[in-house]
Design an enzyme around this catalytic site. Sequence first.
Site: not given
Length: 381
Positions: A91, A161, A194-196, A277
């Site tokens: 990272k 995802t 975007k994911v939900g 996350n």
Amino acid sequence: MPTDNNELPSSISFDLFTKIQEHEQILCCNDPDTGLKAIIAIHNTTLGPALGGTRMRPYKSFDEALKDVLRLSKGMTYKCAAADLDFGGGKAVIIGDPNKDKTPEMFRAYGQFIDSLNGRFYTGTDMGTVLDDFVHAHKETNCIAGLPEEYGGGGETSIPTALGILYSIQAMANSLWGHENLSGKKFAIQGLGKVGFKAAEHLLKEGADLYVTDISDEAVSRLTKRAKELDGQVIAVKGEEIYGTDADIFVPCAIGGILNDETIEQLKVKGIAGAANNQLANDDHALVLKNKGILYAPDYIVNSGGVIQVADELYGPDKNRVLNKTKAIYHSILEVLCQAETHDITTVEAAHQICENRLKARNKRNSFFSPNKRPKWQIRQ
Ligand code: NAD
């Protein structure tokens, strides 16, 4: 930077080696011409070159930035191991305000530092950085992942995802009810971004009923409209009410730290599987959930569809291959739930053990210290 009497400041003393003892390498990048101040942390390259995003934040001290990058890079080692990727954990953090301090030249300088690592570290976007920043960095290095489609990248990561969430939920359904049929089951989704939103669409198509919440009314209206098109049932609830619904499974897709003493107390669900996350306020909350009889699918496995796509991109973009690889998330979650039950441990402990075993099983001699051991897929020019 050394002080006048040539002593190191206290934050960069020998106890730095104590702080980084779990890590292979730390690179501090300093470019006064562009104002770049960054720290790249390579945690573990046993499984392959380190992979992890670059975060830009106005950290208040070197120590704060170092702490963040050490924690996040270690998390990436587990995330890559859990997804069975040929990548290790790394990272980077850039110290600065993403709204004021960013320039194309800064990211070109950053690209040169990445390139100096000779293929040991691949990076892309994270909080405070966007795809365009890495288009500049890419002019100096090939070690960039998660590029826009027009630059040979895989594009939007929320697609795999969200699919990974569906597979995780199906694995959990299998464990809870002995089948994967989600028709008539109830889900509580927090966050319709975007994911939900995409996860909600998948669940509606499976015949599930949804409770949803988002701080954006527009996001909720968009989903309500989509549910009508799909002939599905959606009930919108306000903020904290999402925790106390009579849903079967909670699907957190907004922010981290939402599984804490207060919220777990309110939960009536049988399981949790979502994209956000760092959902647990701390690892002890995995035990609180276990004691309450709630199955928790570890977030870094549930949401690994994105990293699967980013890693796959280095073979050349292929959406179908990514979606096929994402199916492995189903088996990973099932394995975690099964191990946790067999050994009477939390699902977080089970997931860590599976990752540790994968790391131990790979001979450390494969570590990507040497450019001679560059991966065969490093083909992008
Ligand atoms: P996003 O910014 O597109 O969506 C987040 C949504 O959550 C927004 O609609 C926002 O309004 C809503 N929200 C924020 N705070 C909220 C709150 N307190 N209550 C309810 N809603 C709230 O982000 P995303 O890409 O959909 O990612 C969602 C989560 O999944 C994040 O935690 C992200 O780190 C994680 N994640 C995303 C990906 C990916 O591929 N995008 C991959 C892995 C993990």
